[in-house]
Motif scaffolding. Structure first.
Motif, PDB file in Angstrom:
ATOM      1  N   ALA A  28       1.990  -0.586   9.239  1.00  9.29           N
ATOM      2  CA  ALA A  28       1.979  -0.612   7.772  1.00  9.29           C
ATOM      3  C   ALA A  28       1.830  -2.033   7.250  1.00  9.29           C
ATOM      4  CB  ALA A  28       3.260   0.019   7.232  1.00  9.29           C
ATOM      5  N   ILE A  29       2.539  -2.969   7.869  1.00  4.46           N
ATOM      6  CA  ILE A  29       2.476  -4.367   7.445  1.00  4.46           C
ATOM      7  C   ILE A  29       1.065  -4.921   7.631  1.00  4.46           C
ATOM      8  CG2 ILE A  29       3.266  -6.694   8.038  1.00  4.46           C
ATOM      9  CD1 ILE A  29       6.016  -5.345   8.667  1.00  4.46           C
ATOM     10  N   ASN A  30       0.420  -4.578   8.730  1.00  2.00           N
ATOM     11  CA  ASN A  30      -0.924  -5.069   9.000  1.00  2.00           C
ATOM     12  C   ASN A  30      -1.969  -4.424   8.081  1.00  2.00           C
ATOM     13  OD1 ASN A  30      -3.500  -4.811  11.334  1.00  2.00           O
ATOM     14  ND2 ASN A  30      -2.712  -6.790  10.688  1.00  2.00           N
ATOM     15  N   LEU A  31      -1.777  -3.166   7.724  1.00  2.00           N
ATOM     16  CA  LEU A  31      -2.719  -2.466   6.857  1.00  2.00           C
ATOM     17  C   LEU A  31      -2.466  -2.733   5.376  1.00  2.00           C
ATOM     18  CD1 LEU A  31      -2.841   1.013   8.655  1.00  2.00           C
ATOM     19  CD2 LEU A  31      -4.704  -0.651   8.517  1.00  2.00           C
ATOM     20  N   TYR A  32      -1.280  -3.213   5.059  1.00  2.00           N
ATOM     21  CA  TYR A  32      -0.870  -3.377   3.665  1.00  2.00           C
ATOM     22  C   TYR A  32      -1.857  -4.179   2.810  1.00  2.00           C
ATOM     23  CZ  TYR A  32       1.913  -5.131  -0.277  1.00  2.00           C
ATOM     24  OH  TYR A  32       2.359  -5.492  -1.530  1.00  2.00           O
ATOM     25  N   PRO A  33      -2.363  -5.328   3.254  1.00  2.00           N
ATOM     26  CA  PRO A  33      -3.287  -6.066   2.401  1.00  2.00           C
ATOM     27  C   PRO A  33      -4.533  -5.276   2.016  1.00  2.00           C
ATOM     28  CG  PRO A  33      -2.491  -7.487   4.164  1.00  2.00           C
ATOM     29  CD  PRO A  33      -2.051  -6.088   4.503  1.00  2.00           C
ATOM     30  N   SER A  34      -4.987  -4.376   2.878  1.00  3.58           N
ATOM     31  CA  SER A  34      -6.167  -3.562   2.582  1.00  3.58           C
ATOM     32  C   SER A  34      -5.821  -2.337   1.743  1.00  3.58           C
ATOM     33  CB  SER A  34      -6.843  -3.115   3.885  1.00  3.58           C
ATOM     34  OG  SER A  34      -7.322  -4.210   4.626  1.00  3.58           O
ATOM     35  N   LEU A  35      -4.696  -1.689   2.054  1.00  2.00           N
ATOM     36  CA  LEU A  35      -4.369  -0.424   1.390  1.00  2.00           C
ATOM     37  C   LEU A  35      -3.647  -0.598   0.065  1.00  2.00           C
ATOM     38  CD1 LEU A  35      -3.367   1.998   4.300  1.00  2.00           C
ATOM     39  CD2 LEU A  35      -5.612   1.449   3.351  1.00  2.00           C
ATOM     40  N   CYS A  36      -3.089  -1.776  -0.190  1.00  4.33           N
ATOM     41  CA  CYS A  36      -2.374  -1.971  -1.456  1.00  4.33           C
ATOM     42  C   CYS A  36      -3.306  -1.848  -2.653  1.00  4.33           C
ATOM     43  CB  CYS A  36      -1.666  -3.327  -1.464  1.00  4.33           C
ATOM     44  SG  CYS A  36      -0.507  -3.523  -2.841  1.00  4.33           S
ATOM     45  N   PHE A  37      -4.605  -2.046  -2.458  1.00  2.00           N
ATOM     46  CA  PHE A  37      -5.554  -1.864  -3.559  1.00  2.00           C
ATOM     47  C   PHE A  37      -5.480  -0.450  -4.138  1.00  2.00           C
ATOM     48  CE2 PHE A  37      -7.828  -5.427  -1.373  1.00  2.00           C
ATOM     49  CZ  PHE A  37      -7.809  -6.318  -2.442  1.00  2.00           C
ATOM     50  N   PHE A  38      -5.102   0.526  -3.319  1.00  2.00           N
ATOM     51  CA  PHE A  38      -4.991   1.901  -3.818  1.00  2.00           C
ATOM     52  C   PHE A  38      -3.897   2.047  -4.869  1.00  2.00           C
ATOM     53  CE2 PHE A  38      -7.143   3.082   0.265  1.00  2.00           C
ATOM     54  CZ  PHE A  38      -8.236   3.725  -0.310  1.00  2.00           C
ATOM     55  N   GLU A  39      -2.958   1.100  -4.917  1.00  2.00           N
ATOM     56  CA  GLU A  39      -1.921   1.143  -5.945  1.00  2.00           C
ATOM     57  C   GLU A  39      -2.523   0.984  -7.340  1.00  2.00           C
ATOM     58  OE1 GLU A  39       2.052   0.755  -4.570  1.00  2.00           O
ATOM     59  OE2 GLU A  39       0.613   2.304  -4.006  1.00  2.00           O
ATOM     60  N   GLY A  40      -3.720   0.437  -7.407  1.00  2.00           N
ATOM     61  CA  GLY A  40      -4.408   0.282  -8.683  1.00  2.00           C
ATOM     62  C   GLY A  40      -5.460   1.346  -8.921  1.00  2.00           C
ATOM     63  N   THR A  41      -5.306   2.489  -8.259  1.00  2.00           N
ATOM     64  CA  THR A  41      -6.260   3.609  -8.401  1.00  2.00           C
ATOM     65  C   THR A  41      -5.492   4.922  -8.509  1.00  2.00           C
ATOM     66  OG1 THR A  41      -6.467   4.216  -6.050  1.00  2.00           O
ATOM     67  CG2 THR A  41      -7.765   2.333  -6.805  1.00  2.00           C
ATOM     68  N   VAL A  42      -6.232   6.009  -8.586  1.00  2.00           N
ATOM     69  CA  VAL A  42      -5.613   7.336  -8.622  1.00  2.00           C
ATOM     70  C   VAL A  42      -5.198   7.808  -7.231  1.00  2.00           C
ATOM     71  CG1 VAL A  42      -6.896   8.049 -10.676  1.00  2.00           C
ATOM     72  CG2 VAL A  42      -7.880   8.454  -8.407  1.00  2.00           C
ATOM     73  N   VAL A  43      -5.536   7.076  -6.193  1.00  2.03           N
ATOM     74  CA  VAL A  43      -5.292   7.498  -4.814  1.00  2.03           C
ATOM     75  C   VAL A  43      -3.907   7.024  -4.350  1.00  2.03           C
ATOM     76  CG1 VAL A  43      -6.095   7.276  -2.418  1.00  2.03           C
ATOM     77  CG2 VAL A  43      -7.748   7.531  -4.283  1.00  2.03           C
ATOM     78  N   SER A  44      -3.234   7.857  -3.574  1.00  2.00           N
ATOM     79  CA  SER A  44      -1.938   7.512  -2.999  1.00  2.00           C
ATOM     80  C   SER A  44      -2.122   6.725  -1.708  1.00  2.00           C
ATOM     81  CB  SER A  44      -1.145   8.785  -2.697  1.00  2.00           C
ATOM     82  OG  SER A  44      -0.030   8.506  -1.870  1.00  2.00           O
ATOM     83  N   ALA A  45      -1.245   5.726  -1.517  1.00  2.99           N
ATOM     84  CA  ALA A  45      -1.227   4.969  -0.257  1.00  2.99           C
ATOM     85  C   ALA A  45      -0.091   5.436   0.646  1.00  2.99           C
ATOM     86  CB  ALA A  45      -1.097   3.477  -0.532  1.00  2.99           C
ATOM     87  N   GLY A  46       0.372   6.666   0.410  1.00  3.89           N
ATOM     88  CA  GLY A  46       1.376   7.251   1.304  1.00  3.89           C
ATOM     89  C   GLY A  46       2.812   7.087   0.855  1.00  3.89           C
ATOM     90  N   ARG A  47       3.054   6.522  -0.314  1.00  2.01           N
ATOM     91  CA  ARG A  47       4.433   6.483  -0.796  1.00  2.01           C
ATOM     92  C   ARG A  47       4.959   7.909  -0.931  1.00  2.01           C
ATOM     93  NH1 ARG A  47       6.013   1.409  -2.852  1.00  2.01           N
ATOM     94  NH2 ARG A  47       4.284  -0.005  -3.358  1.00  2.01           N
ATOM     95  N   GLY A  48       6.226   8.091  -0.578  1.00  2.00           N
ATOM     96  CA  GLY A  48       6.795   9.434  -0.606  1.00  2.00           C
ATOM     97  C   GLY A  48       6.593  10.181   0.705  1.00  2.00           C
ATOM     98  N   THR A  49       6.119   9.470   1.741  1.00  2.00           N
ATOM     99  CA  THR A  49       5.996  10.034   3.089  1.00  2.00           C
ATOM    100  C   THR A  49       6.685   9.070   4.057  1.00  2.00           C
ATOM    101  OG1 THR A  49       3.967   8.897   3.779  1.00  2.00           O
ATOM    102  CG2 THR A  49       3.702  10.862   2.418  1.00  2.00           C
ATOM    103  N   ASN A  50       6.615   9.371   5.331  1.00  2.00           N
ATOM    104  CA  ASN A  50       7.114   8.448   6.346  1.00  2.00           C
ATOM    105  C   ASN A  50       5.984   7.594   6.935  1.00  2.00           C
ATOM    106  OD1 ASN A  50       9.821   9.316   6.175  1.00  2.00           O
ATOM    107  ND2 ASN A  50       9.347  11.110   7.465  1.00  2.00           N
ATOM    108  N   THR A  51       4.816   7.671   6.333  1.00  2.00           N
ATOM    109  CA  THR A  51       3.645   6.916   6.809  1.00  2.00           C
ATOM    110  C   THR A  51       3.071   6.051   5.687  1.00  2.00           C
ATOM    111  OG1 THR A  51       2.269   8.861   6.342  1.00  2.00           O
ATOM    112  CG2 THR A  51       3.023   8.554   8.614  1.00  2.00           C
ATOM    113  N   GLN A  52       3.965   5.424   4.939  1.00  2.00           N
ATOM    114  CA  GLN A  52       3.534   4.581   3.827  1.00  2.00           C
ATOM    115  C   GLN A  52       2.614   3.470   4.329  1.00  2.00           C
ATOM    116  OE1 GLN A  52       6.706   4.982   5.002  1.00  2.00           O
ATOM    117  NE2 GLN A  52       8.208   4.821   3.362  1.00  2.00           N
ATOM    118  N   PHE A  53       1.526   3.248   3.567  1.00  2.00           N
ATOM    119  CA  PHE A  53       0.536   2.221   3.873  1.00  2.00           C
ATOM    120  C   PHE A  53      -0.040   2.367   5.282  1.00  2.00           C
ATOM    121  CE2 PHE A  53       2.893   0.404   0.327  1.00  2.00           C
ATOM    122  CZ  PHE A  53       1.846   0.116  -0.523  1.00  2.00           C
TER     123      PHE A  53
END
Length: 436
Positions: free
Chosen positions: A295-320
């Motif tokens: 998650a830490i390694n993918l975070y810089p790429s996947l955090c962009f989804f926080e600014g979209t309609v797409v979920s980055a996995g919050r609310g699961t056990n596989t966040q980011f």
């Protein structure tokens, strides 16, 4: 493009995990004061007496008294190096759940350790997610008290993000010891900025206990444009900045980024046995939604989804580690998950709704940003005018990235527009590096 999304979702190999955090308490290393400008020779000592004491320890260390192995020794673990700066002083500390050290054959929180060493600790300052690191991203944190020590906890993510002069009153030295993950929009470096600024105004020196940057092996992304400055991006640096907290503090000072170009008197307690290519597995989650190395390694790429309609996995056990949305076509986004409220995500995006997306847990270690996933989600989403929200520009630090995606630029075409600025940033960054 959509067929490529299916192809790119088949990854091989598992993210390399290394555990280099052992129960070792090593001492004796001097590190220079870093202040003023990018010139490391321009240094401000805390005091003549403490400088001499540290120099004596440094000489002893260089003579080979420190055990040599490949274990990373955190700055905070080198008590004999910095204890002289704290003795007979009233001390404040900026800390959270990551402020742990290996000392006396056990893992212990820095606050508890300093209290056990009879350091006159007066106040604890807590960043986003709180002192124990369980609050949601963006959730306001209230002041409180540490049950273990009885010390007052002052929130730097509530009514104020910058310590007030009243909150610093009575303190003679401040400590900053928080684990960063090397992304511009991870707010601990914004907290660092405000702490430095407040300390500079109060004339209080700041000791920075350095820790590894798990994404410190590369730099990438668009440089923030100052008109888009916010708490998720305060400085003109790329998304992945490639610096430790100590190095970053030197850059804040050296580039004159504090208000009115103030200078904070800092001393960085360097790590031993670390360089920017050292793989490091964090022993404690740096925040609730970064549960592991992947998650830490993918975070810089996947955090962009926080600014979209797409979920980055919050609310699961596989966040980011996953992304998805109910409206993405299952044909091209076959992985499904259903977000539910959990620690760090009380109200996750698409709570209770099945999302179609991709599972990225088997992605090889990232050495640069990946925008393919973001572009493919944009192409696959039916209502393109609703895809981005206002937060996306804050995360990107520029309006150009959204415009490029909407115009159909490919990822290589987008990345090519960053390269000249990245080269200039890297040349500037090198002036402040403490490690290879």
């Amino acid at each position: 493009m959509m067929r490529r999304a299916m192809k790119n979702s088949k990854f091989t190999g598992y993210f390399m995990r290394f555990t280099l955090f052992k129960n070792t308490f090593l001492i004796l290393l001097l590190l220079g004061f870093s202040c003023g400008s990018g010139d490391k020779g321009n240094q401000i000592p805390f005091s003549e007496e403490n400088t001499e004491e540290s120099e004596a320890r440094s000489s002893k260390s260089e003579a080979g008294s420190i055990d040599k192995d490949d274990t990373i020794v955190m700055g905070a673990e080198q008590f004999d190096t910095y204890s002289g700066l704290l003795r007979n002083k009233t001390v404040g500390v900026v800390a959270n759940q990551t402020s742990v050290i290996s000392a006396e054959q056990q893992s212990i929180h820095l606050v508890d350790f300093l209290v056990s060493k009879k350091i006159d600790l007066k106040k604890v300052f807590a960043p986003e997610h709180g002192f124990r690191g369980t609050a949601d991203a963006g959730e306001l944190i209230k002041d409180g008290m540490d049950v273990s020590t009885g010390l007052p906890i002052i929130s730097l993510y509530g009514k104020n993000k910058k310590p007030s002069q009243q909150q610093l009153s009575g303190l003679e030295v401040m400590i900053f010891d928080i684990q960063d993950v090397g992304a511009r929009f991870y707010t601990y470096i914004s907290t660092l900025h405000y702490v430095m600024e407040a300390c500079a105004e109060a004339g209080i020196p700041l000791i920075i206990m350095d820790r590894p940057n798990p994404n410190g092996h590369y730099i990438d992304g668009p440089i923030l444009e100052i008109q888009h400055k916010s708490f998720v991006g305060m400085h003109p640096v790329p998304v992945v900045h490639g610096m430790t907290i100590g190095e970053y503090a030197q850059m804040i000072n050296g580039q004159g980024w504090l208000e009115n170009k103030k200078q904070c008197e800092i001393k960085v307690i360097k790590m031993l046995n670390y360089d920017h290519q050292t793989a490091y597995s964090l022993p404690v989650k740096p925040s609730p939604n970064l549960p592991n190395d992947t998650a830490i390694n993918l975070y810089p790429s996947l955090c962009f989804f926080e600014g979209t309609v797409v979920s980055a996995g919050r609310g699961t056990n596989t966040q980011f580690q996953v992304f998805g949305a109910p409206s993405l076509p299952a044909e091209f986004f076959p992985y499904t998950f259903t977000p539910q409220a959990n620690e760090g995500a009380k109200h996750p995006k698409f709570k209770g709704e099945q999302c179609n997306g991709l599972d990225l847990r088997n992605t090889k270690k990232m050495n640069k940003l990946n925008l393919e996933w973001l572009i493919e989600a944009y192409v696959g989403y039916g209502k393109k005018k609703e895809f981005f929200n206002d937060f996306f520009t804050n995360l990107a630090g520029t309006t150009k990235l959204q415009e490029q995606i909407e115009k159909g630029y490919t990822y290589p075409e987008i990345r090519a527009t960053w390269l000249r600025d990245l080269d200039a940033y890297d040349a500037m960054r090198k002036k402040y590096l403490l490690y290879k």
